[in-house]
Structures are given as structure tokens and as C-alpha cells.
Design a protein around this motif. Structure first.
Motif, PDB file in Angstrom:
ATOM      1  N   VAL A 184     -24.700   5.089 -17.946  1.00  0.00           N
ATOM      2  CA  VAL A 184     -23.597   4.213 -18.347  1.00  0.00           C
ATOM      3  C   VAL A 184     -24.079   2.783 -18.139  1.00  0.00           C
ATOM      4  O   VAL A 184     -24.429   2.397 -17.021  1.00  0.00           O
ATOM      5  N   GLN A 185     -24.139   2.010 -19.236  1.00  0.00           N
ATOM      6  CA  GLN A 185     -24.588   0.631 -19.156  1.00  0.00           C
ATOM      7  C   GLN A 185     -23.986  -0.183 -20.284  1.00  0.00           C
ATOM      8  O   GLN A 185     -23.406   0.353 -21.215  1.00  0.00           O
ATOM      9  N   ALA A 238     -15.556  -9.217 -20.828  1.00  0.00           N
ATOM     10  CA  ALA A 238     -15.354  -7.916 -20.190  1.00  0.00           C
ATOM     11  C   ALA A 238     -15.320  -6.848 -21.277  1.00  0.00           C
ATOM     12  O   ALA A 238     -14.773  -7.068 -22.355  1.00  0.00           O
ATOM     13  N   TRP A 239     -15.892  -5.682 -20.980  1.00  0.00           N
ATOM     14  CA  TRP A 239     -15.983  -4.603 -21.951  1.00  0.00           C
ATOM     15  C   TRP A 239     -15.838  -3.267 -21.237  1.00  0.00           C
ATOM     16  O   TRP A 239     -16.473  -3.035 -20.209  1.00  0.00           O
ATOM     17  N   ILE A 284     -16.789  -2.257 -12.734  1.00  0.00           N
ATOM     18  CA  ILE A 284     -15.646  -1.788 -11.961  1.00  0.00           C
ATOM     19  C   ILE A 284     -15.337  -0.363 -12.399  1.00  0.00           C
ATOM     20  O   ILE A 284     -15.205  -0.088 -13.589  1.00  0.00           O
ATOM     21  N   LEU A 285     -15.211   0.529 -11.432  1.00  0.00           N
ATOM     22  CA  LEU A 285     -14.876   1.917 -11.702  1.00  0.00           C
ATOM     23  C   LEU A 285     -13.364   2.093 -11.558  1.00  0.00           C
ATOM     24  O   LEU A 285     -12.791   1.716 -10.534  1.00  0.00           O
ATOM     25  N   PHE A 286     -12.735   2.620 -12.603  1.00  0.00           N
ATOM     26  CA  PHE A 286     -11.296   2.891 -12.597  1.00  0.00           C
ATOM     27  C   PHE A 286     -11.079   4.398 -12.588  1.00  0.00           C
ATOM     28  O   PHE A 286     -11.707   5.121 -13.353  1.00  0.00           O
ATOM     29  N   LYS A 287     -10.209   4.852 -11.697  1.00  0.00           N
ATOM     30  CA  LYS A 287      -9.820   6.263 -11.667  1.00  0.00           C
ATOM     31  C   LYS A 287      -8.324   6.326 -11.433  1.00  0.00           C
ATOM     32  O   LYS A 287      -7.796   5.603 -10.591  1.00  0.00           O
ATOM     33  N   ASP A 288      -7.651   7.137 -12.210  1.00  0.00           N
ATOM     34  CA  ASP A 288      -6.194   7.282 -12.124  1.00  0.00           C
ATOM     35  C   ASP A 288      -5.484   5.943 -12.276  1.00  0.00           C
ATOM     36  O   ASP A 288      -4.493   5.667 -11.600  1.00  0.00           O
ATOM     37  N   GLY A 333     -13.034   5.534 -15.759  1.00  0.00           N
ATOM     38  CA  GLY A 333     -13.523   4.567 -16.731  1.00  0.00           C
ATOM     39  C   GLY A 333     -14.322   3.481 -16.045  1.00  0.00           C
ATOM     40  O   GLY A 333     -14.156   3.226 -14.860  1.00  0.00           O
ATOM     41  N   VAL A 334     -15.196   2.854 -16.800  1.00  0.00           N
ATOM     42  CA  VAL A 334     -16.018   1.769 -16.260  1.00  0.00           C
ATOM     43  C   VAL A 334     -15.830   0.523 -17.121  1.00  0.00           C
ATOM     44  O   VAL A 334     -15.918   0.595 -18.348  1.00  0.00           O
TER      45      VAL A 334
END
Length: 175
Positions: free
Chosen positions: A2-3, A15-16, A45-49, A88-89
């Protein structure tokens, strides 16, 4: 892996949200040992829930999730084939954008406080943008978008500047 997508104009995008070009529908299904690559001028930034969990600086990071292959397949059966472990990242470009220009499209009508004659004034200038708090930036500005561009942020600040410009010039003239 993931990049940041090299096909993006990194000078325009602040931001993307990561999207897998091969399989966009599975972009948020990150498994164990996923490699997150963050460049020098970026943060991820890692997003979860729906929550911003971790912030990653430059380098290669191995993501560890609860998505164990066998258990993941069993859970996928229970959820209709979708992964129960989604994350999501977001990548944030921390490089400074220094050439954002602004100006009044039309002259601002002011009145001379002493002689009460109308004065038409124009204003223009330049400012720079640099994201200082990646987490706040994404949470407050991105919403459900897939990216935030320099142009969008610049339009917001141009609007703020221009809405206050008349009052600032009038105050200065009144002195």
C-alpha cells in the motif's frame, strides 16, 4: 503493498485515500503482513471502524491486523463474502505548496471616512499551504471524499481572505 499512487499529481493533492488500482472494491481489505510504504514528505493514517487509529511516518511499515487467512475465510462466509476486517489508509502530503495566489475578482467599493467619496480598491497576494496535523486535516476536511486537493483548500482560504478584506482595508483607511 500500500503506497501513494505515482499517477497522482503530488503537487496538487494534499490528501488521498488509498485505492487498489487492480481491485478498487477490495482497497479497504488489508491483511496480515501488508506493507505500507510512506515517503519522506508524507504521513499515512490508518482508519478502522471509522476512526483514525495510527499515524505512520516515512518508511516501510508492516501492518498487523486481525485478518488471519483461515479465520478470515470463515468470517467472510458469514458476511456474504466481504471481509469483516476492513481498514482504510489515507496518505497526507506534508510538502509545502507556496504559490497559492488570491485576489479580488472585482474592485471593492469603500467610502473615504473623511470626504465620503467612493474608492474602488483591489487586493491580491500569495500564500502557502502546509499540513501540520495530518489526522485533523483528514478528519475535518476529507469526509467521504477520496482526495483533498490544494485547489479546494485554497478556495476555502481565498473566500475567508476576501470576505474580510473590505473590513480590513476600511479599518486601515479610517486611521
Amino acid at each position: 503493498i500500500v503506497q501513494w499512487d505515482d499517477n497522482l499529481n503530488s503537487n496538487e493533492i494534499l490528501a488521498w485515500r488509498y485505492v487498489d488500482r487492480k481491485n478498487p472494491a477490495k482497497s479497504d481489505e488489508l491483511g496480515n503482513w501488508t506493507q505500507l510504504v510512506v515517503r519522506e514528505s508524507q504521513e499515512a493514517i490508518l482508519f478502522k471502524d471509522g476512526k483514525a487509529l495510527d499515524l505512520f511516518g516515512a518508511g516501510r511499515h508492516t501492518l498487523s491486523t486481525n485478518n488471519i487467512p483461515l479465520l478470515g475465510r470463515l468470517m467472510n462466509l458469514a458476511t456474504g463474502g466481504e471481509s469483516a476486517f476492513k481498514a482504510g489508509v489515507w496518505f497526507v502530503n506534508r510538502a509545502s505548496v507556496l504559490d497559492v495566489k488570491w485576489g479580488t475578482q472585482n474592485p471593492i467599493l469603500l467610502r473615504d471616512p473623511e470626504y465620503q467619496i467612493p474608492i474602488y480598491v483591489r487586493a491580491f497576494g500569495q500564500f502557502g499551504i502546509r499540513v501540520s496535523d495530518s489526522r485533523q486535516f483528514v478528519v475535518k476536511l476529507a469526509g467521504n471524499k477520496t482526495q483533498v486537493t490544494c485547489g479546494e483548500v485554497a478556495e476555502y482560504f481565498k473566500g475567508l481572505i476576501l470576505s474580510r478584506m473590505g473590513d480590513m482595508i476600511a479599518t486601515y483607511i479610517a486611521r
